[in-house]
Design a protein around this motif. Structure first.
Motif, PDB file in Angstrom:
ATOM      1  N   LYS A   1       2.682   0.215   1.777  1.00  0.00           N
ATOM      2  CA  LYS A   1       1.741  -0.788   2.275  1.00  0.00           C
ATOM      3  C   LYS A   1       2.426  -2.061   2.727  1.00  0.00           C
TER       4      LYS A   1
ATOM      5  N   ASP B   1      -2.542   5.247   0.340  1.00  0.00           N
ATOM      6  CA  ASP B   1      -3.045   4.390  -0.734  1.00  0.00           C
ATOM      7  C   ASP B   1      -4.439   4.922  -1.071  1.00  0.00           C
ATOM      8  N   SER B   2      -4.712   5.179  -2.358  1.00  0.00           N
ATOM      9  CA  SER B   2      -5.927   5.923  -2.707  1.00  0.00           C
ATOM     10  C   SER B   2      -7.198   5.230  -2.214  1.00  0.00           C
ATOM     11  N   GLU B   3      -7.201   3.889  -2.263  1.00  0.00           N
ATOM     12  CA  GLU B   3      -8.390   3.137  -1.831  1.00  0.00           C
ATOM     13  C   GLU B   3      -8.645   3.320  -0.338  1.00  0.00           C
TER      14      GLU B   3
ATOM     15  N   ASN C   1      -1.298  -6.332  -5.904  1.00  0.00           N
ATOM     16  CA  ASN C   1      -1.502  -5.038  -5.258  1.00  0.00           C
ATOM     17  C   ASN C   1      -2.849  -5.011  -4.538  1.00  0.00           C
TER      18      ASN C   1
ATOM     19  N   GLU D   1      -3.573  -4.734  -0.618  1.00  0.00           N
ATOM     20  CA  GLU D   1      -4.502  -3.696  -0.150  1.00  0.00           C
ATOM     21  C   GLU D   1      -5.637  -4.285   0.687  1.00  0.00           C
TER      22      GLU D   1
HETATM   23 MG    MG Z   1      -3.915   1.618  -4.201  1.00  0.00          MG
END
Ligand code: MG
Ligand code: NAD
Length: 396
Positions: free
Chosen positions: A130, A155-157, A227, A231
């Motif tokens: 990221k 990135d999971s989000e 983080n 994000e």
């Molecule tokens: Mg994440």
């Protein structure tokens, strides 16, 4: 049915948490994927182990001395893997003609040039790194469009939001009826702690994340909420959103990975066990779906989902990141560079936990924001931020 053409994959940062999870998914589908190149900075023994298992054509290490060590071991093992060293070699394996897919899983600004090289070569780019996008947002997204790269967020989000948006979401969220992106956050290991108590935090405590096992840098970022700030910036660039359109929601169970809210009142969420192999498999196979080795979600065992607002007083990094995104230009690159220096200093025991946010704020205040439209000014802002942050550390 038509036979699948094997996709050739380069994994940048192969020895890390994302890298090894990527190789786990790849190894489940040998008919679909074949490893072209693997890279690591210093972990030569771990890279040797990956070579024996995955038989890459090429591997890259940071230093020639480590590369020579690995060459020797590989020839003893009878493997013909080519071993290269240095930054130019990283860029090469990211854009070589035979490569179809590049997993960008180097941590920090070090991943920017190879990731951008993959984008400019029009690859399918799976973005975990990221920091690269945070630093170079406009330039990066422009290169994706210009070179016809396929950018899939890991990135999971962001992977969750990608799954909750219409397949064609370019040209602004509101054109597609999306009113808000709801970015979930676990809150990290110190959720609910006061500022006073946070002053006592050690690196070991910060790296023990409740829901995810990750590299040390992102673990510290999760603990400071930087983080989530990175994000937020990442979401603005990926989905063409304004910072006001991204709401951070603390959700301690990490089962909802993020959501998209629509003008008719609908909120779409993506759920799953917290296991990075889900977004990795999604990125590898998109638009298809493949098995990822992830345990099925058991809602009865989870039983409840909780939500709360983030505490931006105890965790100022989230606010700092939002402000840097609003300022635009080189501000996010400065934020990121200062944060990387601060996290290193914290992990080395030279800076307190609350000192991370103080150092980032001081660096942002000290450096003027520039337009940052080209790579040179972004790299320059990164270098100046690191220099200013190191100066601050010497004075404190
Ligand atoms: Mg994440
Ligand atoms: P990690 O520390 O476990 O691994 C980092 C990898 O990058 C290693 O292979 C290392 O050798 C390599 N590397 C480190 N410094 C380098 C340098 N200067 N030059 C070249 N290679 C270098 O990190 P990670 O947790 O796998 O995270 C990787 C990236 O993915 C980060 O940007 C992180 O924010 C992002 N990410 C990670 C997770 C996760 O669950 N771990 C989740 C979402 C996003």
């Amino acid at each position: 049915s038509e036979p699948l053409r094997q996709q050739r994959v380069t994994v940048l940062g192969a020895t890390g948490s994302i890298g090894t999870n990527t190789l786990d998914v790849i190894a489940r589908h040998p008919e679909r994927y074949r490893v072209h190149a693997l890279t690591a900075q210093r972990s030569r023994e771990a890279l040797l182990g990956l070579c024996l298992r995955h038989h890459p054509e090429v591997v890259v290490l940071g230093e020639e001395a480590d590369a020579a060590w690995l060459r020797e071991r590989l020839s003893q093992a009878g493997l013909g893997t080519e071993v290269r060293a240095g930054e130019a070699a990283l860029v090469e394996v990211a854009c070589e003609a035979q490569v179809d897919v590049v997993m960008a899983a180097i941590v920090g600004a070090a991943g920017l040039l190879p990731t951008l090289a993959a984008v400019r070569a029009g690859k399918r780019v799976l973005l975990a790194n990221k920091e690269a996008l945070v630093m170079s947002g406009a330039l990066f997204m422009d290169a994706v469009a210009r070179h016809g790269a396929t950018l899939l967020p890991i990135d999971s989000e962001h992977n969750a939001i990608y799954q909750c948006l219409p397949s064609e979401h370019r040209g602004g969220l509101s054109r597609h009826g999306v009113t808000q992106l709801l970015l979930t956050a676990s809150g990290g290991p110190f959720r609910g702690w006061t500022r006073e108590r946070l002053a006592t935090v050690t690196p070991e405590q910060a790296c023990a994340h409740p829901n995810w096992s990750m590299g040390r840098k992102i673990s510290v970022d999760s603990a400071t909420l930087m983080n989530k700030g990175l994000e937020l910036i990442e979401a603005c660039w990926l989905f063409d959103a304004r910072p006001e359109q991204v709401q951070v929601v603390v959700h301690p169970q990490s089962v909802i990975h993020s959501m998209a809210a629509y003008s008719d009142g609908s909120v779409l969420a993506q759920l799953g066990n917290p296991d990075m192999r889900t977004p990795i498999a999604y990125g590898l196979a998109w638009p298809e779906r493949i098995e990822a080795g992830v345990e099925a979600l058991d809602l009865f065992q989870i039983a409840r989902l909780d939500f709360e607002a983030p505490d931006e007083v105890a965790f100022p990094c989230l606010r700092l990141a939002r402000e840097a995104m609003r300022e635009g230009g080189t501000a996010p690159a400065v934020l990121n560079g200062a944060n990387e220096v601060a996290v290193d200093a914290f992990l080395a025991g030279r800076l307190s936990f609350p000192g991370i946010a103080e150092l980032v704020a001081a660096t942002l205040e000290a450096l003027p924001v520039e337009a940052g439209g080209d790579l040179e000014s972004i790299l320059d802002a990164d270098a100046r931020a690191r220099q200013a942050a190191r100066g601050w550390l010497e004075r404190h």
